[in-house]
Motif scaffolding. Structure first.
Motif, PDB file in Angstrom:
ATOM      1  N   GLU A 186      27.902  57.038 -32.049  1.00 51.70           N
ATOM      2  CA  GLU A 186      27.449  58.028 -30.945  1.00 51.70           C
ATOM      3  C   GLU A 186      25.884  58.341 -31.058  1.00 51.70           C
ATOM      4  O   GLU A 186      25.213  58.149 -30.116  1.00 51.70           O
ATOM      5  CB  GLU A 186      28.106  59.408 -31.105  1.00 51.70           C
ATOM      6  N   TYR A 187      25.458  58.107 -32.439  1.00 51.37           N
ATOM      7  CA  TYR A 187      24.097  58.276 -32.460  1.00 51.37           C
ATOM      8  C   TYR A 187      23.275  57.090 -31.669  1.00 51.37           C
ATOM      9  O   TYR A 187      22.425  56.957 -30.947  1.00 51.37           O
ATOM     10  CB  TYR A 187      23.623  58.321 -33.617  1.00 51.37           C
ATOM     11  N   VAL A 188      23.969  55.606 -32.104  1.00 45.53           N
ATOM     12  CA  VAL A 188      23.332  54.327 -31.619  1.00 45.53           C
ATOM     13  C   VAL A 188      23.429  54.728 -30.125  1.00 45.53           C
ATOM     14  O   VAL A 188      22.593  53.821 -29.324  1.00 45.53           O
ATOM     15  CB  VAL A 188      24.172  53.470 -32.063  1.00 45.53           C
ATOM     16  N   THR A 189      24.637  54.941 -29.417  1.00 46.18           N
ATOM     17  CA  THR A 189      24.606  55.167 -27.941  1.00 46.18           C
ATOM     18  C   THR A 189      23.723  55.751 -27.481  1.00 46.18           C
ATOM     19  O   THR A 189      23.243  55.476 -26.305  1.00 46.18           O
ATOM     20  CB  THR A 189      26.145  55.508 -27.767  1.00 46.18           C
ATOM     21  N   GLY A 190      23.536  56.890 -27.948  1.00 43.78           N
ATOM     22  CA  GLY A 190      22.512  58.006 -27.614  1.00 43.78           C
ATOM     23  C   GLY A 190      21.062  57.320 -27.525  1.00 43.78           C
ATOM     24  O   GLY A 190      20.196  57.341 -26.589  1.00 43.78           O
ATOM     25  N   ALA A 191      20.758  56.566 -28.574  1.00 40.91           N
ATOM     26  CA  ALA A 191      19.711  55.767 -28.882  1.00 40.91           C
ATOM     27  C   ALA A 191      19.447  54.747 -27.755  1.00 40.91           C
ATOM     28  O   ALA A 191      18.286  54.711 -26.972  1.00 40.91           O
ATOM     29  CB  ALA A 191      19.325  55.337 -29.994  1.00 40.91           C
ATOM     30  N   ARG A 192      20.116  53.966 -27.380  1.00 36.17           N
ATOM     31  CA  ARG A 192      20.272  53.049 -26.450  1.00 36.17           C
ATOM     32  C   ARG A 192      19.855  53.642 -24.910  1.00 36.17           C
ATOM     33  O   ARG A 192      19.388  53.001 -24.211  1.00 36.17           O
ATOM     34  CB  ARG A 192      21.454  52.134 -26.453  1.00 36.17           C
TER      35      ARG A 192
END
Length: 214
Positions: A186-192
């Motif tokens: 979820e953190y990586v999806t948000g960053a992208r």
């Protein structure tokens, strides 16, 4: 411009402190060769990329950006000794050239010399304490050394909201290490979503340490 791997941080403005010396712009032909080489890097055609950056070196043997690119190509081929010589050449011409200094530490990190990487990136961070990429690499080095309390402290130093994807990727790695892969993703999806192609260099680092969130 193509998405650029972590080892090519000389190209990305987010990795360069304001005081860093920037090389003179390359010629139009050299720019085309650089773009073609970056396309090869993206496609993991490292032999082709190396061939092109070596041509650039013949045309621009004193250009620190070119020397760094040649070192980057050798790094991708895991020829770390030759890569080091090119980063050293760049630093001999400009000891403050951020990208080459960073890549010296990156070689240590890729060789799993996490203590050496930690010391190297920490020293760089002393001179550029707000650099979020350096903060991220210090955090990762501590994490790979198993120094969890120190890593947690280092992670807290990465500000939120962040100017780069560093905070999001730091949180993602932390959750991954704790076993919560869903939250990490979820953190990586948000960053992208927020940072787009700027996440590429952080994605490559995740690959280097075996964190698979794609």
């Amino acid at each position: 411009m193509k998405t650029i791997p972590l080892i090519l941080t000389a190209i990305l403005a987010l990795t360069l402190p304001a005081s860093a010396q920037r090389p003179a712009p390359p010629s139009r032909e050299a720019q085309k060769l650089i773009q073609s080489a970056l396309t090869d890097f993206d496609a993991k055609r490292y032999d082709e990329a190396l061939e092109k950056v070596l041509k650039l070196e013949q045309e621009m043997p004193d250009d620190i950006m070119v020397l760094n690119l040649v070192g980057a190509a050798y790094t991708k081929k895991r020829d770390f000794a030759t890569a080091q010589t090119y980063f050293d050449k760049a630093l001999a011409k400009d000891p403050n050239f951020f990208a080459a200094k960073f890549n010296v530490g990156e070689i240590m990190f890729l060789q799993r010399n996490y203590q050496g990487a930690y010391e190297h990136f920490s020293k760089m961070l002393e001179g550029d304490p707000r650099n979020e990429l350096l903060q991220f690499k210090v955090f990762l080095s501590l994490l790979e050394l198993g120094k969890m309390e120190e890593a947690a402290t280092a992670l807290k130093r990465i500000k939120y909201p962040s100017d780069t994807p560093a905070w999001y990727y730091g949180q993602a790695v932390w959750e991954w290490k704790k076993g919560d892969k869903k939250k990490a993703a979820e953190y990586v999806t948000g960053a992208r979503y927020i940072f787009g192609p700027k996440t590429a260099i952080f994605d490559e680092t995740l690959d280097d340490i075996g964190v698979k969130l794609r």
